[in-house]
Scaffold this motif. Structure first.
Motif, PDB file in Angstrom:
ATOM      1  N   ASP A 133      32.839  28.717  -0.913  1.00 39.97           N
ATOM      2  CA  ASP A 133      32.174  27.903  -1.787  1.00 39.97           C
ATOM      3  C   ASP A 133      32.701  28.558  -3.114  1.00 39.97           C
ATOM      4  O   ASP A 133      33.238  27.433  -4.108  1.00 39.97           O
ATOM      5  CB  ASP A 133      30.697  28.086  -1.831  1.00 39.97           C
ATOM      6  N   SER A 193      35.358  30.014  -3.965  1.00 39.03           N
ATOM      7  CA  SER A 193      36.765  29.835  -4.225  1.00 39.03           C
ATOM      8  C   SER A 193      36.874  28.110  -4.678  1.00 39.03           C
ATOM      9  O   SER A 193      37.921  28.146  -5.654  1.00 39.03           O
ATOM     10  CB  SER A 193      37.609  30.075  -3.087  1.00 39.03           C
ATOM     11  N   ILE A 194      36.488  27.489  -3.932  1.00 37.18           N
ATOM     12  CA  ILE A 194      36.605  25.963  -4.373  1.00 37.18           C
ATOM     13  C   ILE A 194      36.050  25.695  -5.821  1.00 37.18           C
ATOM     14  O   ILE A 194      36.389  25.015  -6.440  1.00 37.18           O
ATOM     15  CB  ILE A 194      35.795  25.064  -3.418  1.00 37.18           C
ATOM     16  N   ALA A 195      34.837  26.163  -6.050  1.00 31.19           N
ATOM     17  CA  ALA A 195      34.192  26.189  -7.284  1.00 31.19           C
ATOM     18  C   ALA A 195      35.075  26.678  -8.451  1.00 31.19           C
ATOM     19  O   ALA A 195      35.348  25.908  -9.497  1.00 31.19           O
ATOM     20  CB  ALA A 195      32.691  26.674  -7.423  1.00 31.19           C
ATOM     21  N   VAL A 245      38.000  24.136  -8.991  1.00 27.90           N
ATOM     22  CA  VAL A 245      37.592  22.958  -9.695  1.00 27.90           C
ATOM     23  C   VAL A 245      37.304  23.434 -11.263  1.00 27.90           C
ATOM     24  O   VAL A 245      37.812  22.655 -12.040  1.00 27.90           O
ATOM     25  CB  VAL A 245      36.395  22.306  -9.157  1.00 27.90           C
ATOM     26  N   LEU A 291      28.098  25.660  -0.737  1.00 26.12           N
ATOM     27  CA  LEU A 291      28.288  24.431  -1.590  1.00 26.12           C
ATOM     28  C   LEU A 291      27.686  24.124  -2.727  1.00 26.12           C
ATOM     29  O   LEU A 291      28.023  22.972  -3.344  1.00 26.12           O
ATOM     30  CB  LEU A 291      28.307  23.362  -0.585  1.00 26.12           C
ATOM     31  N   CYS A 316      30.184  24.759  -5.589  1.00 24.94           N
ATOM     32  CA  CYS A 316      31.100  23.538  -5.661  1.00 24.94           C
ATOM     33  C   CYS A 316      30.513  22.275  -6.379  1.00 24.94           C
ATOM     34  O   CYS A 316      30.909  21.690  -7.104  1.00 24.94           O
ATOM     35  CB  CYS A 316      31.528  23.314  -4.193  1.00 24.94           C
ATOM     36  N   SER A 354      30.366  23.045 -10.023  1.00 23.18           N
ATOM     37  CA  SER A 354      31.487  22.934 -10.838  1.00 23.18           C
ATOM     38  C   SER A 354      31.811  21.504 -10.882  1.00 23.18           C
ATOM     39  O   SER A 354      32.307  21.066 -11.748  1.00 23.18           O
ATOM     40  CB  SER A 354      32.383  23.894 -10.034  1.00 23.18           C
ATOM     41  N   LEU A 355      31.750  20.725  -9.832  1.00 24.44           N
ATOM     42  CA  LEU A 355      31.860  19.344  -9.825  1.00 24.44           C
ATOM     43  C   LEU A 355      31.182  18.659 -11.031  1.00 24.44           C
ATOM     44  O   LEU A 355      31.701  17.687 -11.481  1.00 24.44           O
ATOM     45  CB  LEU A 355      31.748  18.596  -8.617  1.00 24.44           C
ATOM     46  N   LEU A 370      25.316  20.333  -1.713  1.00 22.53           N
ATOM     47  CA  LEU A 370      26.351  19.878  -2.514  1.00 22.53           C
ATOM     48  C   LEU A 370      25.690  18.639  -3.452  1.00 22.53           C
ATOM     49  O   LEU A 370      26.026  18.711  -4.808  1.00 22.53           O
ATOM     50  CB  LEU A 370      27.605  19.468  -1.849  1.00 22.53           C
TER      51      LEU A 370
END
Length: 151
Positions: A8, A10-12, A15, A56, A59, A62-63, A118
């Motif tokens: 989570d 890493s993805i955040a 982004v 998540l 994530c 960040s989105l 999420l």
């Protein structure tokens, strides 16, 4: 399979860094400087991480932050006469996003589904940001085309 907090984060992070990279290559449509994109993203992710959110949530956070930036960026990119101080509307709407983030954390603690976590992060932050923006941009400052004619 349950996503991990490491994945989570890493993805955040990916982004969150994609927007400053876009500003570096395409230019800064908000005329505020690269620091602003980094500080807002890092602050939101730091607050969410400090509240020990479920996987998540980072994530979604960040989105949501990226969505607010892209909305403001598109206004200036498409304008015939870009607004020089449009970023003040974004800055003034961040307290609503923080309140939405905190409410999202509280709501996310009651669910077990990662996709729901999420979506709670995304919707609560965007909802808080939007509500604050409607109030600020229609009472205190002019946010260009983001201000609505209520009266």
């Amino acid at each position: 399979m349950q996503p991990s907090r490491k994945l989570d984060a890493s993805i955040a992070g990916f982004v969150a860094l994609s927007l400053p990279l876009m500003v570096l290559f395409a230019g800064d449509p908000l005329f505020v400087g690269l620091w602003y994109y980094l500080v807002v993203s890092a602050s939101a992710l730091g607050l969410a991480a400090a509240l020990r959110t479920k996987p998540l949530f980072l994530c979604g956070t960040s989105l949501a932050v990226a969505t607010t930036f892209v909305a403001y960026m598109l206004v200036n990119w498409r304008a015939a006469h870009p607004e020089g101080l449009l970023v003040l509307g974004h800055m003034s709407s961040l307290p609503g996003a923080v309140i939405g983030l905190i409410l999202g954390v509280i709501a996310a603690r009651r669910t077990q589904h990662p996709a729901t976590v999420l979506m709670l992060a995304l919707m609560s932050i965007l909802g808080g940001f939007f509500i604050n923006q409607v109030v600020v941009c229609n009472t205190l400052i002019w946010c260009g085309p983001l201000s609505m004619d209520i009266g």
